[in-house]
Design an enzyme around this catalytic site. Structure first.
Site, PDB file in Angstrom:
ATOM      1  N   GLY A 134      -2.637  -7.934   1.915  1.00 22.24           N
ATOM      2  CA  GLY A 134      -2.832  -9.375   1.978  1.00 22.24           C
ATOM      3  C   GLY A 134      -1.636 -10.094   1.382  1.00 22.24           C
ATOM      4  O   GLY A 134      -1.623 -11.313   1.242  1.00 22.24           O
ATOM      5  N   GLN A 137       1.810 -14.960  -3.818  1.00 20.02           N
ATOM      6  CA  GLN A 137       1.673 -13.892  -4.813  1.00 20.02           C
ATOM      7  C   GLN A 137       1.711 -14.455  -6.229  1.00 20.02           C
ATOM      8  O   GLN A 137       0.969 -14.022  -7.102  1.00 20.02           O
ATOM      9  CB  GLN A 137       2.804 -12.869  -4.653  1.00 20.02           C
ATOM     10  CG  GLN A 137       2.562 -11.884  -3.549  1.00 20.02           C
ATOM     11  CD  GLN A 137       1.301 -11.086  -3.774  1.00 20.02           C
ATOM     12  OE1 GLN A 137       1.203 -10.296  -4.699  1.00 20.02           O
ATOM     13  NE2 GLN A 137       0.302 -11.320  -2.963  1.00 20.02           N
ATOM     14  N   GLY A 177      10.039  -7.156  -6.224  1.00 18.13           N
ATOM     15  CA  GLY A 177       8.583  -6.986  -6.162  1.00 18.13           C
ATOM     16  C   GLY A 177       7.864  -8.035  -6.977  1.00 18.13           C
ATOM     17  O   GLY A 177       8.327  -8.467  -8.030  1.00 18.13           O
ATOM     18  N   LEU A 237      11.925 -12.726  -0.297  1.00 15.22           N
ATOM     19  CA  LEU A 237      11.992 -12.442   1.141  1.00 15.22           C
ATOM     20  C   LEU A 237      11.297 -13.508   1.968  1.00 15.22           C
ATOM     21  O   LEU A 237      11.644 -13.728   3.123  1.00 15.22           O
ATOM     22  CB  LEU A 237      11.357 -11.076   1.430  1.00 15.22           C
ATOM     23  CG  LEU A 237      12.121  -9.876   0.861  1.00 15.22           C
ATOM     24  CD1 LEU A 237      11.309  -8.602   1.022  1.00 15.22           C
ATOM     25  CD2 LEU A 237      13.482  -9.731   1.542  1.00 15.22           C
ATOM     26  N   GLY A 252       4.024  -8.274  -6.845  1.00 13.76           N
ATOM     27  CA  GLY A 252       2.570  -8.116  -6.852  1.00 13.76           C
ATOM     28  C   GLY A 252       1.972  -8.326  -8.226  1.00 13.76           C
ATOM     29  O   GLY A 252       0.881  -8.871  -8.356  1.00 13.76           O
ATOM     30  N   GLU A 253       2.685  -7.891  -9.252  1.00 19.58           N
ATOM     31  CA  GLU A 253       2.085  -7.854 -10.582  1.00 19.58           C
ATOM     32  C   GLU A 253       2.747  -8.777 -11.589  1.00 19.58           C
ATOM     33  O   GLU A 253       2.081  -9.357 -12.456  1.00 19.58           O
ATOM     34  CB  GLU A 253       2.067  -6.396 -11.048  1.00 19.58           C
ATOM     35  CG  GLU A 253       1.134  -5.647 -10.117  1.00 19.58           C
ATOM     36  CD  GLU A 253       1.277  -4.142 -10.072  1.00 19.58           C
ATOM     37  OE1 GLU A 253       0.505  -3.501 -10.760  1.00 19.58           O
ATOM     38  OE2 GLU A 253       2.115  -3.636  -9.335  1.00 19.58           O
ATOM     39  N   ARG A 265      15.632 -11.064  -5.046  1.00 14.81           N
ATOM     40  CA  ARG A 265      15.717 -11.852  -3.822  1.00 14.81           C
ATOM     41  C   ARG A 265      14.315 -12.089  -3.272  1.00 14.81           C
ATOM     42  O   ARG A 265      13.524 -11.153  -3.134  1.00 14.81           O
ATOM     43  CB  ARG A 265      16.536 -11.094  -2.806  1.00 14.81           C
ATOM     44  CG  ARG A 265      16.890 -11.915  -1.592  1.00 14.81           C
ATOM     45  CD  ARG A 265      17.958 -11.182  -0.829  1.00 14.81           C
ATOM     46  NE  ARG A 265      18.419 -11.946   0.307  1.00 14.81           N
ATOM     47  CZ  ARG A 265      19.138 -11.394   1.281  1.00 14.81           C
ATOM     48  NH1 ARG A 265      19.457 -10.121   1.235  1.00 14.81           N
ATOM     49  NH2 ARG A 265      19.551 -12.127   2.289  1.00 14.81           N
TER      50      ARG A 265
HETATM   51 MO1  MOS Z   1      -1.228  -2.058  -8.622  1.00 14.58          MO
HETATM   52  S1  MOS Z   1      -2.611  -2.155 -10.157  1.00 14.58           S
HETATM   53  O1  MOS Z   1      -0.166  -0.896  -9.219  1.00 14.58           O
HETATM   54  O2  MOS Z   1      -2.231  -1.673  -7.292  1.00 14.58           O
END
Ligand code: MOS
Length: 725
Positions: free
Chosen positions: A460, A624, A688, A616, A690-691, A614
């Protein structure tokens, strides 16, 4: 406008909002029957027997698997799924799978599941981490490294420091709660297994299933075109996926197994409770001299593997401290195996470190941001390596400016609006810039369309879209002429979507593959035009251009009787993993308003500024970032899984009682991405996202609550009662 970085709409957006995106449970498999899990109702002990007599005669029941009749899986230890798969009789937690009922309809399977009668020997369950921490033990390792680290003499430096603080911070059990539950449809055709499953790791699921059923990987296909959120709970291949395949083999028909929301709390991990002891020592000017971070996290008493919430890893490297000690210890309880949950270790650990930094700033009478800048690490003090890039100073500056940090009045409770107390808090964000080998195939068709494939998965986050953008950039093809296909183990392998590694890994794979394909097309043109190898040509608008000439890709292919040209490449991390310390950074600024009469806390303004390398896609990156910040606000103020001690059972395992933020809880969130065009981290310079955006949020909010009220809340989530206490 450059395609990379542009706020392109999600390639998969329309399919999702119109219902054409089929998730695992919606796989159209003829003849599918339904499996339902039966779970233990005791917290500890053993299964003596499972009485299935009443259940097996019910209408439509096809099979009931128990530890007494379930096939043995191939594998041991880390090769086994991280939880119970009907392989033995020990009960380590409440909610452990003890049987699987298969019937022709879901309702009949559910009904029969209620007639299955497990008989137990019940032992006393250890429901919660002991308050004394006396039973703590050392993990075997964390992420392959030593659970303890030390530089300098932190205890002596702490003793000698003129200013110090020491405090204990605690974080609760939290559950991931993706919108889409775990779901698997498994189908056997002879000894070929096809599994539609919701997973963060298509190739990992393929490898695990092949291992467990004793098959070559080529006989197992895993399909997962869409994931309705994962947050870490779909990173491993958990027992329900395996049990679905086991059940399908037992009944000789395709089987669907979908977890209900309550089962989502016992079947695929959770963020473990932590107790963290933090001590900081500093000079009166704020220069840090010593840091100790002793982390304890809960582990399962079951024999399912090991997981440590690695709370201290950011403490090792974030600030320029000469003397540091970090330890990690585990405490066994009768609960399931914990697992990665968004920013594992960092979001929990940085709550402690960044709260402690705020406490130290208050002790010093210093601005919290100035304290961070005073101790800014120019190179990684833990590894000694230079950072591949670090624009944290720019994040602090841009965030503070956008937020109006300079308007913060120093003493707590000093900022008011009528009866409301206003608090401003900040914290740092940091996350590892991970990358793993990833492969892609790209096909340039004679009609000018392009097909990009990789065995990655899109949680997602926008993976489909960024892959198209990178291919479009290299091949100079419009994004809408590019089809992206992912989520299938038949495609070239990609890593699990964990540790924020998908964008950095897969985007570089697409770029490298597209470049090889482009170079082959250019070589064809050179050949046709009899040009030297070094003659500069370029691909543009479906044609090769150069030397004052132009030829369409279609023409190049037609002259060779080809209807397409394809390349497959694997991109791997290189020397950067040896030469640099690889991290993404950020800064959080939170405003809260507290009504002191009723203890109500509201987050009213929020700014997050990030160096994620960078960017994207500006749209999916912002998504995110705000998603991570909302997740962090949930951690700060809402999320907690409550355990009933006598039964070791979760009492709020549903979306009504387990609180997550709703729209009314979330203010406008501004996100800033500081420009970073370095290419040390990886060829595309992507770090990255995500976190990273969730790391530090809980501390920023807690620090703001302290600034509003003078109350230092060290136990998450922060509740009305804490403010009124
Ligand atoms: Mo993430 S908690 O490394 O899916």
């Amino acid at each position: 406008m450059a395609i990379i970085g542009a706020p392109i709409e999600r390639k998969d957006g329309r399919a999702k909002v119109t219902g054409r995106a089929h998730y695992a449970a919606e796989a159209q498999v003829p003849g599918v029957v339904h499996a339902v899990l039966v779970q233990s109702t005791i917290g500890a002990g053993a299964l003596l027997a499972v009485d299935i007599d009443a259940a097996k005669g019910m209408p439509g029941v096809l099979a009931i698997l128990t530890p007494g009749n379930a096939p043995r899986l191939h594998g041991a230890g880390p090769e086994m799924p991280p939880g119970p798969a009907l392989q033995d009789y020990a009960i380590a937690y409440n909610g452990q799978h003890v049987a699987v009922v298969v019937a022709d309809t879901l309702e009949r399977a559910q009904s029969a599941a209620q007639r299955v009668r497990p008989r137990y020997r019940t032992d006393e369950a250890i429901a919660e981490m002991s308050a004394t921490l006396a039973n703590a033990y050392r993990p075997r390792g964390i992420f392959g490294g030593d659970p303890d680290s030390r530089r300098g003499d932190p205890d002596a430096a702490l003793a000698a420091a003129p200013v110090k603080i020491a405090a204990t911070y605690t974080t609760p059990i939290e559950h991931h709660n993706p919108m889409e539950p775990h779901a698997t449809v498994a189908r056997w055709e002879g000894d070929r297994l096809t599994v539609w499953t919701s997973t963060q790791h298509v190739s990992g699921a393929q490898a695990m299933l092949a291992q467990l059923f004793g098959l070559p990987q080529s006989r197992v296909r895993v399909i997962c075109p869409f994931v309705g959120g994962g947050f870490g709970c779909k990173g491993n291949t958990w027992p329900p996926t395996v049990l679905a395949a086991m059940a399908a083999r037992a009944v000789g028909r395709p089987v669907k197994l979908v977890l209900d929301r309550r089962q989502m709390y016992t079947s695929n991990g959770y963020r473990p409770r932590t107790v963290q002891k933090l001590a900081l020592g500093a000079e009166r000017d704020g220069t840090l001299r010593a840091l100790r971070h002793d982390g304890f996290s809960q582990m399962s008493l079951g024999d399912f593997g090991e997981f440590t919430e690695a709370v201290g890893l950011a403490s090792e490297m974030l600030y320029a401290v000469p003397a540091v000690a970090v330890t990690h210890r585990l405490i066994g309880v009768n609960q399931a195996l914990p697992t990665y949950m968004r920013a594992p270790g960092k979001s929990s650990g940085m709550f402690a470190l960044e709260s402690a930094m705020d406490e130290l700033a208050a002790e010093l009478g210093m601005d919290p941001l100035a304290l961070r800048l005073k101790n800014y690490a120019e190179a990684d003090p833990h590894s000694g390596r230079p950072f591949s890039s670090k624009k944290l100073r720019e994040c602090y500056a841009a965030g503070a400016d956008a937020f109006g940090w300079s308007r913060r009045a120093a003493p707590p409770g000093a900022m008011r609006d009528g009866e409301e107390r206003i608090g401003l808090g900040m914290a740092t964000a940091v996350y590892t810039a991970n990358r793993s080998p990833a492969a892609a195939t790209i096909r340039y068709n004679a009609d000018g369309s392009v097909l990009v494939r990789s065995g990655t998965q899109d949680l997602g986050t926008g993976t489909y879209t960024i892959m198209a953008q990178v291919a479009a950039d290299v091949l100079d093809v419009p994004v809408d002429r590019i089809t992206v296909q992912i989520g299938d183990s038949e495609f070239p392998p990609a890593p699990g979507s964990g540790g924020s590694r998908t964008a950095p890994s897969v985007s570089n794979a697409v770029q490298q593959t597209a470049a090889v394909l482009r170079d082959r097309l250019l070589a064809m043109a050179r050949q046709d035009w009899r040009l030297a190898e070094n003659e500069p040509l370029r691909l543009s608008g479906g044609a090769v251009i150069g030397d004052g000439r132009r030829t369409s890709v279609a023409g190049l292919l037609a002259r060779r009787n080809l209807d397409m040209l394809e390349a497959t490449e694997e991109a791997r991390p290189g020397a950067e993993t040896r030469d640099f310390s690889l991290y993404a950074f950020g800064a959080h600024f939170a405003e809260v308003r507290v009504d002191p009469a009723i203890g109500r806390i509201r987050v009213t303004r929020y700014v997050g500024a990030f160096d994620a390398g960078r960017v994207l896609n500006a749209r999916t990156a912002r998504s995110q970032a705000i998603g991570g910040i909302i997740y962090g606000i949930g951690m700060a103020m809402f999320e907690k899984t409550e355990v009933d001690a006598p039964t070791a059972r979760y009492v709020n395992s549903n979306l009504a009682d387990y609180l997550v933020p709703v729209n009314a809880d979330i203010p406008d969130i501004s996100t800033i991405f500081v420009e970073n065009d370095e290419h040390n981290t990886n060829p595309l310079g992507v770090k990255g996202l995500g976190e990273l955006p969730m790391v530090g949020v809980a501390a920023a909010v807690a620090n703001a609550v302290w600034h509003a009220t003078g109350k230092r809340i060290r136990d998450l989530p922060i509740r009305v009662e804490d403010v009124l206490a």
